[in-house]
Enzyme design. Structure first.
Site, short mmCIF file in Angstrom:
data_model
loop_
_atom_site.label_atom_id
_atom_site.label_comp_id
_atom_site.label_asym_id
_atom_site.label_seq_id
_atom_site.Cartn_x
_atom_site.Cartn_y
_atom_site.Cartn_z
N ASP A 50 0.85 -1.19 0.00
CA ASP A 50 0.00 0.00 0.00
C ASP A 50 0.89 1.25 0.00
O ASP A 50 2.11 1.17 0.13
CB ASP A 50 -0.94 -0.01 1.21
CG ASP A 50 -2.26 0.69 0.92
OD1 ASP A 50 -2.28 1.61 0.08
OD2 ASP A 50 -3.27 0.33 1.55
N GLU A 96 -10.35 7.00 3.47
CA GLU A 96 -9.58 6.45 4.57
C GLU A 96 -8.96 7.52 5.45
O GLU A 96 -8.72 8.64 5.02
CB GLU A 96 -8.47 5.54 4.01
CG GLU A 96 -7.55 6.25 3.03
CD GLU A 96 -6.65 5.29 2.30
OE1 GLU A 96 -5.82 4.65 2.96
OE2 GLU A 96 -6.77 5.17 1.07
#
Length: 634
Positions: A309, A526
Site C-alpha cells: 500500500d 480512509e
C-alpha cells in the site's frame, strides 16, 4: 401489514462455525494461465541486471516522479496515480491517455523494453477521471446480493480504465468491516463474509474477464490482506483510531471472517494482492512472512504478485520476532534512512514483490540493491518477486511481439457513454433498501400535484458519489460532468403537471403533498473518514422536522457510506430508504422511488439504534434498528 423479507444475522459463535465448515482455504489456487510463460520468464530474468530487477519492483507515484527520464534510467516497472495524483495538464480522458503514453514510451526505451504496469484506484468506476461513469460503492452493491450485476459493473469499469491505456486497478476491496466507525466501511461489500466472498470474486471476473490480453480487461487487485476491517478501536496511528490499526484476533477468527474473500478471488484469477497497512496482533501485515509467504503464497497457492500500500513500508516496526530495532522518524514523519533500509529488508524478505514507494523511490532502489549486495536479501527472493511481476505482464499480453500498448480508440468512444451509464443506473437501483413504508407512501406517484425536496444531499453529485471521486477524499458539489443528482432525477421522473420545489433546509414546504428529504454524510475516504459519532447531522434532522411540521408525509432518503444513527428521524419518517452512495446515476434511485423498478436490496450491514451498539459484537442481542439482511419489498 407490509411484507418483510430479511436474513437474520448469526451470532458470532455460529458464524465462525458455519464459515469453518466451508471448503478449506488451502483449496484455493491461481489458475494455470498465470504461470504459463514461466519458461520464457526464467530466460528473461536470467538476462536482467540487479538494477533492472529492482526497477521492476519499484512503483513511484506520478506526482512524485522528479524526472520522467527516471522511468528509463531506473528501469521502473510500474507507476501509480494515487487519489488526486492527476496528469499535470488536466484531468480529462485525453490528459490521462497522453500521460500514460508518455510513461509507457519511456519504459520501452530501456534495454529490455519491458512495459510498465500503470496502476490507479478505480474502485467504483474510473473515478479519478472527469466524465467517467461512477458506480455505487461496494456497501451498496453488497445490498444487491447480485454477483452478475457486480461483474457487469466491474466490466464497464475495466473498459473505461483501458480507454486511458491504464491496465491495473487496485480493486476489489474484500475487507469484512466489523466496526462501521471505520472510514473505509463503504469499500466493503458487507459485514457478512459469505457476501464478501461471492461479490469479491464477481468483481475480479468483471475486471479481468476471461483473458487479460484483450483490450477491455484490466489487472485486478484484492485488498487489503488481511484483517483491515477488524481493527480495534484506539490502536491506529496519529491519523486515526481505526484506520491502519491493529486487528487483535485469534487466528481461527481471522481466517473465518477476514480471509473469506481471498480464496474465491484467487480462484477467479486475481493477478495482484495488496497487503494491509494494518497489523495483526501487533505485527504489520506488510512485514509478516507468515501471512504473506506461508499463508498467502504457499497455503492459498497465490502465484501473482504482492503490491504494498501507499508508503506502507515506512510503517513497518521491527519487532522481537524479526530482530528488533528502534525505528526513528525525521521532521516530516518519515522513517529515517537507516531504519527505512531495515524496513525494506523486512518487507521484501516477508514476501512483498512490488513496493509503492512514492517520493522515496530513488532511496528505495539504492537501499534494496545494497541489501542484496550485503547478503541481507537473497537474490532468490529478488528473482521470485520479478518472476511474479513478469507473470502478470506476460498474462496481460504486454510482452507479446507487436503488442499494442497504447489506449484503444474504440474504447475511448464508449467512455462515459449512455450505454455505460445505463449499467450504472441499473446497479444503483439494485442497491436501494426499503427500511420503512408506513401507509404505502412508496412508490411515489409521478402525477402528484407537488413534491417538496429538501436536504444537503438532494442536489449534490459529490455527496451522492462519496469518497474516491475525482479527489481522494471526494468533495461536495458538481464534481464531474455527465451525472444526474437526485433532485434532477426527480424532476425528470414526474409528469409535466407536477411541481417540484426545493430548499436545502426544508423551508418553503407548506402546501406540498409529499416531502422528500435527502440526508447525507460529507464525502470522505480512509483516515479522515473515521468517526467517533455517527449521528445524523443537526441540519438534516432539522430539515426532516420542518417538513413534518408542515403537515405532509415525508420520505427520507439516506446517502451514506455506512449506517447512521438516525435518532428521532427514524420515527418521524413515513418512509425510509437507504440509498448508500449510488454514484453519478441518480435516476437509478428514482427508478425505484417511483415504482419503475421494485425494491430488491437487503441490508449488507446491521443498522444500529445507538452508538452503544457499535462495534458489531454489541448487536448480537438482536436489538438492531434493522438487522443484517433486512429489506421491505413494498
Amino acid at each position: 401489514m407490509p411484507h418483510i423479507a430479511c436474513f437474520q444475522p448469526l451470532p458470532n459463535t455460529a458464524l465462525k462455525l458455519a464459515l469453518l465448515l466451508l471448503p478449506a482455504a488451502a483449496t484455493a489456487a491461481s489458475p494455470s494461465w498465470l504461470t504459463a510463460h514461466d519458461t520464457e520468464i526464467q530466460q528473461l530474468v536470467g538476462k536482467m541486471t540487479l538494477a533492472e530487477k529492482v526497477g521492476q519492483m519499484t512503483q513511484p507515484d506520478l506526482g512524485a516522479i522528479q524526472d520522467f527520464n527516471d522511468v528509463t534510467s531506473l528501469f521502473l516497472g510500474s507507476i501509480l496515480s494515487g487519489g488526486g495524483s492527476d496528469p499535470k495538464n488536466g484531468n480529462t480522458l485525453a490528459d490521462w491517455s497522453a500521460t500514460y503514453q508518455d510513461c509507457q514510451r519511456r519504459a520501452l526505451e530501456t534495454r529490455l523494453a519491458i512495459p510498465l504496469l500503470y496502476g490507479v484506484d478505480a474502485v467504483h468506476g474510473h473515478n479519478n477521471v472527469l466524465g467517467a461513469v461512477v458506480f455505487p460503492h461496494n456497501i451498496g452493491l453488497g445490498c444487491s446480493r447480485d454477483p452478475a450485476m457486480v461483474e457487469q459493473a466491474s466490466r464497464i469499469t475495466a473498459r473505461e480504465v483501458r480507454a486511458t491505456g491504464i491496465q491495473w486497478t487496485f480493486a476489489p476491496c474484500v475487507a469484512v468491516p466489523r466496526d462501521i466507525r471505520w472510514g473505509r466501511t463503504y469499500e466493503g461489500f458487507s459485514e457478512d463474509p459469505a457476501v464478501v466472498a461471492s461479490l469479491g470474486a464477481a468483481a475480479v471476473r468483471g475486471l479481468q474477464g476471461d483473458d487479460l490480453r484483450v483490450q477491455n480487461s484490466v489487472v485486478g487487485c484484492a485488498k487489503h490482506f488481511i484483517g483491515d476491517g477488524g481493527t480495534t478501536y484506539g490502536t491506529a496511528s496519529k491519523d486515526g483510531w481505526l484506520d491502519q490499526g491493529d486487528t487483535r484476533l485469534d487466528e481461527a477468527t481471522l481466517r473465518a471472517v477476514h480471509m473469506a474473500g481471498y480464496p474465491p478471488a484467487i480462484d477467479a484469477g486475481v493477478a495482484t494482492i495488496m497487503p494491509s497497512y494494518s497489523s495483526w496482533n501487533g505485527v504489520k501485515c506488510s512485514g509478516s512472512k507468515y501471512l504473506l509467504t506461508d499463508v498467502l503464497k504457499k497455503e492459498l497457492g497465490f502465484e501473482g504478485f504482492l503490491i504494498s500500500d501507499y508508503n506502507a513500508i515506512d510503517q513497518i516496526v521491527p519487532t522481537a520476532k524479526n530482530a528488533a530495532t528502534v525505528v526513528s522518524h525525521n521532521a516530516a514523519g518519515q522513517v529515517t534512512t537507516a531504519d527505512y533500509k531495515r524496513c525494506i529488508e523486512i518487507s521484501i524478505n516477508a514476501g512483498m514483490d512490488m513496493v509503492m514507494v512514492t517520493e522515496r523511490y530513488r532511496e528505495f532502489i539504492t537501499s534494496l540493491q545494497e541489501l542484496v549486495v550485503e547478503g541481507k536479501v537473497p537474490m532468490t527472493r529478488i528473482d521470485d518477486a520479478v518472476t511474479r511481476i513478469l507473470r502478470v505482464k506476460f498474462a496481460s499480453g504486454l510482452l507479446e511481439p507487436n503488442a499494442d500498448l497504447m489506449p484503444d480508440v474504440e474504447l475511448q468512444k464508449q467512455f462515459g457513454s449512455k450505454e455505460h451509464r445505463a449499467v450504472a443506473r441499473k446497479a444503483a437501483a439494485g442497491t436501494l433498501v426499503l427500511l420503512k413504508n408506513n401507509g404505502q407512501l412508496l412508490p411515489l406517484s409521478t402525477s402528484i400535484r407537488r413534491i417538496h425536496v429538501a436536504g444537503r444531499g438532494a442536489d449534490d453529485l459529490g455527496m451522492q458519489c462519496g469518497g474516491w471521486t475525482i479527489d481522494w477524499q471526494g468533495k461536495p458539489g458538481d464534481v464531474t460532468p455527465g451525472g444526474t443528482t437526485l433532485l434532477a432525477a426527480i424532476k425528470k421522473s414526474v409528469s409535466p403537471k407536477t411541481k417540484v420545489t426545493f430548499s436545502t433546509d426544508g423551508s418553503g414546504a407548506a402546501g406540498a403533498d409529499v416531502g422528500v428529504v435527502v440526508v447525507c454524510e460529507e464525502p470522505y475516504a480512509e483516515m479522515k473518514g473515521d468517526r467517533a459519532d455517527l449521528s445524523l447531522s443537526k441540519e438534516d434532522a432539522a430539515a426532516v422536522a420542518k417538513l413534518k411540521a408542515a403537515g405532509m408525509k415525508v420520505l427520507v432518503v439516506v446517502l451514506s457510506g455506512r449506517p447512521l444513527i438516525l435518532g428521532d428521524v427514524a420515527d418521524q419518517a413515513d418512509a425510509l430508504v437507504a440509498a448508500w452512495l449510488p454514484g453519478t446515476e441518480g435516476a437509478g434511485v428514482t427508478d425505484v422511488l417511483f415504482g419503475d423498478v421494485p425494491f430488491k436490496g437487503k441490508l449488507s450491514f446491521s443498522w444500529p439504534r445507538s452508538m452503544d451498539q457499535i462495534p458489531l459484537g454489541r448487536l448480537q442481542s438482536g436489538d438492531a434498528l434493522f438487522p443484517l439482511g433486512f429489506g421491505l419489498d413494498r
